[in-house]
Design a protein around this motif. Structure first.
Motif, PDB file in Angstrom:
ATOM      1  N   THR A   1     -18.810 -45.534   8.711  1.00 50.78           N
ATOM      2  CA  THR A   1     -17.808 -45.663   9.616  1.00 50.78           C
ATOM      3  C   THR A   1     -18.125 -45.673  10.545  1.00 50.78           C
ATOM      4  O   THR A   1     -18.828 -44.724  11.263  1.00 50.78           O
ATOM      5  CB  THR A   1     -16.495 -44.270   8.941  1.00 50.78           C
ATOM      6  N   PRO A   2     -17.433 -46.201  11.530  1.00 48.35           N
ATOM      7  CA  PRO A   2     -17.787 -46.097  13.205  1.00 48.35           C
ATOM      8  C   PRO A   2     -17.701 -44.926  13.834  1.00 48.35           C
ATOM      9  O   PRO A   2     -17.074 -44.325  13.117  1.00 48.35           O
ATOM     10  CB  PRO A   2     -17.335 -47.603  14.046  1.00 48.35           C
ATOM     11  N   ASP A   3     -18.987 -45.038  14.703  1.00 48.96           N
ATOM     12  CA  ASP A   3     -18.808 -43.741  15.067  1.00 48.96           C
ATOM     13  C   ASP A   3     -17.914 -43.389  17.157  1.00 48.96           C
ATOM     14  O   ASP A   3     -18.788 -43.996  17.943  1.00 48.96           O
ATOM     15  CB  ASP A   3     -19.925 -42.916  15.653  1.00 48.96           C
ATOM     16  N   HIS A   4     -16.709 -44.071  16.658  1.00 48.32           N
ATOM     17  CA  HIS A   4     -15.533 -44.355  18.277  1.00 48.32           C
ATOM     18  C   HIS A   4     -15.544 -42.450  18.687  1.00 48.32           C
ATOM     19  O   HIS A   4     -14.447 -42.895  19.793  1.00 48.32           O
ATOM     20  CB  HIS A   4     -14.634 -44.089  17.059  1.00 48.32           C
ATOM     21  N   ALA A   5     -16.032 -41.878  18.368  1.00 51.64           N
ATOM     22  CA  ALA A   5     -16.215 -39.630  18.966  1.00 51.64           C
ATOM     23  C   ALA A   5     -16.836 -40.495  19.930  1.00 51.64           C
ATOM     24  O   ALA A   5     -17.651 -40.503  20.309  1.00 51.64           O
ATOM     25  CB  ALA A   5     -17.094 -39.395  17.988  1.00 51.64           C
TER      26      ALA A   5
END
Length: 235
Positions: free
Chosen positions: A2-6
């Motif tokens: 999953t994309p890492d938007h953190a």
């Protein structure tokens, strides 16, 4: 994957720090004025709060007039005496020792209001729960509060006020509700715990007692979550 938007760890930790160290400030205000550019950032943070139907029901009354603040303090004094009378014995004595506002001591007051007619006609998301305009305005208050903590500015919410009298002092239209009357300013310190906890008035409830699973009063089935909740709640 999953994309890492953190956020990067340091930025993430700063957000949690602001939440953890936010305080309702009453007695530690310094007289130093808040620079215009800092106040503008705080108001912009509040204005970026989410709102149901994107109605944005808030307005911001910046109050630096000592005369206006003294009139508001008069309302507080009367209502605070009524509040004290609701308690008895030692509890009343503790109440009277508490510092519950900084209306005159703080260099700036801010009233965040809720225009209960904003949105023109049926508002998306408000057709079942009409109070969502008030809830949305509370989110603006919290946005401002957390941004203020990051700026080193204390905020105190004065809730012991007669809202009708306050609206009259501030000249609010009938459709506008004075949701939050706030005291703002730089402070000598941020207390290491909430003032009411430090004074013994009330303590923070255990987080593990407040989380339910799939229905009220049901235990969490996820044991890992239950364990993690206990760990994050430790001092």
């Amino acid at each position: 994957m999953t994309p890492d938007h953190a956020f990067p760890v340091a930025q993430r930790d700063a957000v949690y720090r602001a939440i953890r160290e936010r305080r309702d400030v009453r007695a530690q205000f310094l007289p130093d004025p808040i620079p215009a550019e800092v106040l503008a950032r705080l108001l912009n943070a509040a204005h970026h709060a989410p709102s149901v139907g994107f109605m944005q029901p808030w307005d911001f009354l910046v109050i630096d007039s000592l005369e206006v603040r003294r009139r508001v303090h008069g309302i507080f004094a009367r209502e605070n005496e009524k509040g004290a009378q609701r308690f008895s014995g030692e509890r009343q004595q503790v109440y009277r020792r508490l510092k519950l506002e900084g209306i005159v001591e703080s260099p700036l007051n801010l009233c965040i209001t809720c225009d209960r007619t904003r949105g023109e006609g049926p508002v998306l998301g408000r057709t079942s729960i009409v109070e969502t305009d008030l809830f949305s305005t509370c989110l603006a208050v919290q946005n401002l509060w957390l941004a203020a903590r990051a700026e080193g500015i204390g905020v105190g919410w004065v809730s012991i006020l007669d809202q009708d009298e306050l609206a009259e002092v501030l000249g609010l239209p009938e459709r506008v509700y004075p949701l939050a009357y706030l005291c703002l300013g730089y402070v000598s310190e941020f207390l290491d715990q909430p003032e009411l906890a430090r004074s013994g008035w009330r303590q923070r409830l255990p987080l593990t007692d407040l989380v339910h699973g799939n229905g009220w009063g049901h235990a969490l089935e996820d044991e890992a979550l239950q364990q993690a909740l206990g760990e994050v709640a430790r001092p």
